[in-house]
Design a protein around this motif. Structure first.
Motif: not given
Length: 139
Positions: A46-47, A78-82
């Motif tokens: 997802r990232r 799309k997601r960011q790394f957390e």
């Protein structure tokens, strides 16, 4: 031309990988390891942009690569790394009634993955991915 060994032994390799995940996470079954692994792989993909995901998947054995791309929702943003805790909650949200992923799930899958791939190739491809990708796969 013969069938590459990677494909001939895919089932055996996949079972070994899931057994490694099971053992790392102290789970009871490879079924539990499967769900946890699926959650970890989905959280990671997802990232990534599609091209990045393809580069990453090219260093995975056929069986793990198949799980990485299975059921991919291309419309999902799309997601960011957390931080790892937030991404672990995401892993645990996959089939929550049947998901036994511990807080260490990402690390556990990362450790098992590194035992089952060409680690040098994995590290090289991680260097080409967004910031946070290397940390995600640190064991």
């Amino acid at each position: 031309m013969t069938i590459p060994v990677e494909y001939q032994r895919a089932t055996d390799h996949f079972h070994q990988f899931l057994s490694d995940v099971r053992d790392e996470a102290s789970l009871d079954t490879v079924n539990q390891a499967y769900t946890m692994t699926q959650g970890v792989l989905q959280a990671f993909r997802r990232r990534l942009e599609i091209g990045e995901a393809i580069r990453f998947s090219n260093v995975l054995p056929a069986d793990i690569r198949a799980l990485f791309v299975a059921d991919w929702d291309l419309e999902e943003p799309k997601r960011q790394f957390e931080d790892r805790a937030a991404m672990t909650k995401e892993v645990q949200s996959l089939r929550p009634l049947h998901n036994y992923a511990p807080e260490s799930s990402i690390r556990d899958v990362a450790k098992a993955l590194r035992h089952n791939v060409d680690e040098s190739a994995l590290n090289r491809v991680l260097e080409t991915l967004p910031e946070g990708a290397r940390q995600f796969w640190q064991a």
